[in-house]
Design a protein around this motif. Structure first.
Motif, PDB file in Angstrom:
ATOM      1  N   UNK A   1       0.824  -1.211   0.000  1.00 43.69           N
ATOM      2  CA  UNK A   1       0.000   0.000   0.000  1.00 43.69           C
ATOM      3  C   UNK A   1       0.862   1.266   0.000  1.00 43.69           C
ATOM      4  N   UNK A   2       0.321   2.322  -0.562  1.00 43.15           N
ATOM      5  CA  UNK A   2       1.032   3.596  -0.608  1.00 43.15           C
ATOM      6  C   UNK A   2       1.194   4.147   0.808  1.00 43.15           C
ATOM      7  N   UNK A   3       2.343   4.742   1.057  1.00 45.52           N
ATOM      8  CA  UNK A   3       2.567   5.359   2.362  1.00 45.52           C
ATOM      9  C   UNK A   3       1.972   6.760   2.362  1.00 45.52           C
ATOM     10  N   UNK A   4       1.793   7.326   3.527  1.00 42.21           N
ATOM     11  CA  UNK A   4       1.192   8.646   3.659  1.00 42.21           C
ATOM     12  C   UNK A   4       2.038   9.674   2.901  1.00 42.21           C
ATOM     13  N   UNK A   5       1.405  10.414   2.005  1.00 44.31           N
ATOM     14  CA  UNK A   5       2.083  11.451   1.238  1.00 44.31           C
ATOM     15  C   UNK A   5       2.700  10.955  -0.063  1.00 44.31           C
ATOM     16  N   UNK A   6       2.704   9.650  -0.300  1.00 49.60           N
ATOM     17  CA  UNK A   6       3.287   9.094  -1.521  1.00 49.60           C
ATOM     18  C   UNK A   6       2.278   9.193  -2.668  1.00 49.60           C
ATOM     19  N   UNK A   7       2.767   9.640  -3.810  1.00 51.98           N
ATOM     20  CA  UNK A   7       1.928   9.747  -4.997  1.00 51.98           C
ATOM     21  C   UNK A   7       2.347   8.652  -5.965  1.00 51.98           C
ATOM     22  N   UNK A   8       1.416   7.749  -6.291  1.00 51.18           N
ATOM     23  CA  UNK A   8       1.734   6.621  -7.164  1.00 51.18           C
ATOM     24  C   UNK A   8       1.628   6.973  -8.647  1.00 51.18           C
ATOM     25  N   UNK A   9       0.790   7.935  -8.985  1.00 53.52           N
ATOM     26  CA  UNK A   9       0.612   8.320 -10.378  1.00 53.52           C
ATOM     27  C   UNK A   9       0.741   9.845 -10.462  1.00 53.52           C
ATOM     28  N   UNK A  10       1.962  10.373 -10.444  1.00 51.00           N
ATOM     29  CA  UNK A  10       2.139  11.817 -10.340  1.00 51.00           C
ATOM     30  C   UNK A  10       1.588  12.599 -11.534  1.00 51.00           C
ATOM     31  N   UNK A  11       1.645  12.054 -12.726  1.00 50.23           N
ATOM     32  CA  UNK A  11       1.138  12.774 -13.896  1.00 50.23           C
ATOM     33  C   UNK A  11      -0.376  12.688 -13.988  1.00 50.23           C
ATOM     34  N   UNK A  12      -0.967  11.616 -13.497  1.00 51.14           N
ATOM     35  CA  UNK A  12      -2.409  11.451 -13.536  1.00 51.14           C
ATOM     36  C   UNK A  12      -2.924  11.346 -14.960  1.00 51.14           C
ATOM     37  N   UNK A  13      -4.198  11.577 -15.122  1.00 51.79           N
ATOM     38  CA  UNK A  13      -4.814  11.543 -16.439  1.00 51.79           C
ATOM     39  C   UNK A  13      -4.481  12.838 -17.161  1.00 51.79           C
ATOM     40  N   UNK A  14      -4.240  12.752 -18.451  1.00 51.53           N
ATOM     41  CA  UNK A  14      -3.889  13.931 -19.227  1.00 51.53           C
ATOM     42  C   UNK A  14      -5.028  14.933 -19.325  1.00 51.53           C
ATOM     43  N   UNK A  15      -4.698  16.199 -19.450  1.00 53.50           N
ATOM     44  CA  UNK A  15      -5.708  17.238 -19.590  1.00 53.50           C
ATOM     45  C   UNK A  15      -6.486  17.027 -20.881  1.00 53.50           C
ATOM     46  N   UNK A  16      -7.773  17.237 -20.817  1.00 50.26           N
ATOM     47  CA  UNK A  16      -8.614  17.091 -21.997  1.00 50.26           C
ATOM     48  C   UNK A  16      -9.095  15.679 -22.246  1.00 50.26           C
ATOM     49  N   UNK A  17      -8.661  14.721 -21.446  1.00 49.15           N
ATOM     50  CA  UNK A  17      -9.112  13.344 -21.592  1.00 49.15           C
ATOM     51  C   UNK A  17     -10.504  13.226 -20.984  1.00 49.15           C
ATOM     52  N   UNK A  18     -11.438  12.676 -21.760  1.00 46.36           N
ATOM     53  CA  UNK A  18     -12.818  12.582 -21.302  1.00 46.36           C
ATOM     54  C   UNK A  18     -13.078  11.255 -20.601  1.00 46.36           C
TER      55      UNK A  18
END
Length: 65
Positions: A9-26
Motif C-alpha cells: 500500500x502507498x505510504x502517507x504522502x506518496x503519490x503513485x501516479x504523479x502525472x495522472x490523467x492527461x488534460x482534456x481526456x474525457x
C-alpha cells in the motif's frame, strides 16, 4: 502471479501516479453521453416515417422492435 512490489500500500504522502490523467481526456460516461445524444436521420420502425432521432432513440426503437 502478481508482482509483490505492486501489492504494497502507498505510504502517507506518496503519490503513485504523479502525472495522472492527461488534460482534456474525457471520461467514458461523457463519451457515451455525447454519442447517445447525436442526431441522425432514421426510419422509425413503428410509424414507418423518416425522422431525426438520437442514437438513444434508435436503440430504444430497436429494442421495442
Amino acid at each position: 502471479m502478481a508482482n509483490p512490489e505492486n501489492l504494497i500500500p502507498a505510504t502517507k504522502g506518496e503519490v503513485r501516479n504523479p502525472k495522472g490523467r492527461g488534460l482534456g481526456t474525457l471520461n467514458r460516461s461523457t463519451i457515451v453521453k455525447k454519442w447517445a445524444l447525436t442526431n441522425q436521420e432514421h426510419r422509425n420502425d413503428i410509424t414507418g416515417e423518416r425522422e431525426i432521432l438520437t442514437q438513444a432513440d434508435i436503440i430504444t426503437l430497436a429494442l421495442i422492435k
